[in-house]
Scaffold this motif. Structure first.
Motif, mmCIF file in Angstrom:
data_model
loop_
_atom_site.group_PDB
_atom_site.id
_atom_site.type_symbol
_atom_site.label_atom_id
_atom_site.label_comp_id
_atom_site.label_asym_id
_atom_site.label_seq_id
_atom_site.Cartn_x
_atom_site.Cartn_y
_atom_site.Cartn_z
ATOM 1 N N ASP A 153 24.332 -4.676 0.474
ATOM 2 C CA ASP A 153 24.290 -6.077 0.050
ATOM 3 C C ASP A 153 24.667 -7.001 1.200
ATOM 4 N N ARG A 154 25.674 -6.597 1.961
ATOM 5 C CA ARG A 154 26.143 -7.440 3.077
ATOM 6 C C ARG A 154 25.167 -7.441 4.240
ATOM 7 N N SER A 160 19.962 -2.357 -2.434
ATOM 8 C CA SER A 160 21.151 -1.645 -2.899
ATOM 9 C C SER A 160 21.006 -1.243 -4.367
ATOM 10 N N ARG A 161 20.311 -2.064 -5.168
ATOM 11 C CA ARG A 161 20.072 -1.695 -6.565
ATOM 12 C C ARG A 161 19.231 -0.425 -6.639
ATOM 13 N N VAL A 167 23.683 -6.078 -5.899
ATOM 14 C CA VAL A 167 23.187 -7.401 -6.282
ATOM 15 C C VAL A 167 21.914 -7.760 -5.523
ATOM 16 N N THR A 168 21.467 -6.878 -4.631
ATOM 17 C CA THR A 168 20.220 -7.105 -3.911
ATOM 18 C C THR A 168 19.254 -5.969 -4.202
ATOM 19 N N GLN A 201 15.538 -8.570 2.626
ATOM 20 C CA GLN A 201 15.262 -7.214 2.166
ATOM 21 C C GLN A 201 13.838 -7.159 1.606
ATOM 22 N N ALA A 245 27.438 -1.917 -1.697
ATOM 23 C CA ALA A 245 28.046 -3.194 -1.306
ATOM 24 C C ALA A 245 27.800 -3.478 0.172
ATOM 25 N N TYR A 252 28.484 -5.130 -6.475
ATOM 26 C CA TYR A 252 27.631 -4.239 -5.696
ATOM 27 C C TYR A 252 26.252 -4.237 -6.345
ATOM 28 N N THR A 306 23.582 -9.219 -13.204
ATOM 29 C CA THR A 306 23.846 -9.350 -11.771
ATOM 30 C C THR A 306 22.928 -10.351 -11.106
ATOM 31 N N ASP A 307 21.719 -10.533 -11.655
ATOM 32 C CA ASP A 307 20.755 -11.431 -11.024
ATOM 33 C C ASP A 307 21.017 -12.893 -11.354
#
Length: 287
Positions: A164-165, A17-18, A13-14, A120, A161, A11, A249-250
């Motif tokens: 992210d999707r 969302s971060r 990861v974008t 995003q 999450a 989760y 995560t990146d």
């Protein structure tokens, strides 16, 4: 026979969302540039133990019946008791007309259509998403009196999450949708054009001495130097605002997981070890 690896749930990861997770965890309040807490925010970020356990709840799929509606998220979370706990996240929803106006003022209109392609863009995310902990109110039926209990955090990670999707999930979370924003941008465009035309018409001859100038060449030169430095009538671009990054995560985690296995970490404990490294990295960054 080599046992297959089980994919680890992720989760935040974008970018969007971060940022959402940072707000829920209270990290944005601690990192306030003024050095003081903002009104209505939590006094400190959720402690590392709660975060680690909430991550485990997320990874082990303890969150059920997740429902994301405009401005509100509901879910049930398996916890320490027989019956699951009920969680509600209520957002301080955005005013779509205000967002549209700010997008135009920051030259972010062109970014909006990229959302439909799954991107995003930064300006849209900054104007659309929550910016402080007070923007996200939380309720949980568990006995924990913490501002963000384990179950609330686990639900927030599920929401992250979903973002992210699909970036459109953030629109729903914050109480709007992409068509509404596009409509507001269209309406604002018509209004701005009408106002510009009216100002252009009413300004003819009002402040001119007849030769197209305001009568003070030196003042005009100073104004052009300050406002229109490049002679293009375009505003100066804003300073870059680098996004918060986390190498765990990146970047590709394959090498990290291989190193952990080589160091003797059991395969089933690798995900937890990565989470602990993430907690350590967050502490180093904050200090």
């Amino acid at each position: 026979m080599r046992r297959g690896t089980v994919p680890v749930r992720g989760y935040a990861v974008t970018r969007w969302s971060r940022a959402f997770v940072d707000v829920v965890e209270g990290r944005t309040d601690i990192a306030d540039a003024t050095g003081t807490q903002r009104s209505g925010s939590v006094t400190e970020s959720a402690d590392s133990r709660r975060i680690s356990k909430a991550r485990r709840y997320f990874r082990d799929r303890h969150v059920h019946r997740l429902s994301i509606r405009p401005g509100q998220v509901t879910a049930s979370v398996e916890g320490s008791q027989l019956d699951p706990f009920d969680v509600i996240l209520s957002m301080r929803t955005v005013d779509v007309d205000t967002v549209a106006t700010l997008l135009r003022s920051r030259a972010g209109v062109a970014e909006v259509m990229s959302v439909a392609r799954g991107e995003q863009p930064p300006i849209v995310g900054e104007l659309l998403g929550p910016t402080e902990s007070a923007d996200v109110a939380s309720q949980c039926s568990c006995p924990d009196e913490a501002v963000r209990c384990i179950h609330v955090l686990a639900v927030a990670y599920e929401v992250a999450a979903e973002i992210d999707r699909s970036p459109l999930a953030l629109f729903t979370v914050m109480g709007t949708d992409l068509p509404s924003l596009l409509d507001a941008l269209g309406n604002n465009s018509d209004t701005d054009s009408d106002e510009s035309a009216a100002q252009g018409t009413s300004g003819v001859g009002d402040e001119s001495d007849g030769d197209g100038s305001d009568g003070d060449p030196s003042t005009e030169h100073e104004t052009l130097s300050a406002v229109d430095f490049f002679g293009t009538h375009a505003p100066l671009p804003p300073l870059p605002r680098p996004t918060r990054s986390n190498p765990l995560t990146d970047l590709d985690g394959t090498a990290l997981r291989a190193a952990l296995r080589a160091s003797g970490v059991a395969p089933g404990d690798i995900a937890e070890a990565v989470d602990e490294l993430g907690d350590l990295y967050d502490r180093l960054v904050q200090e």
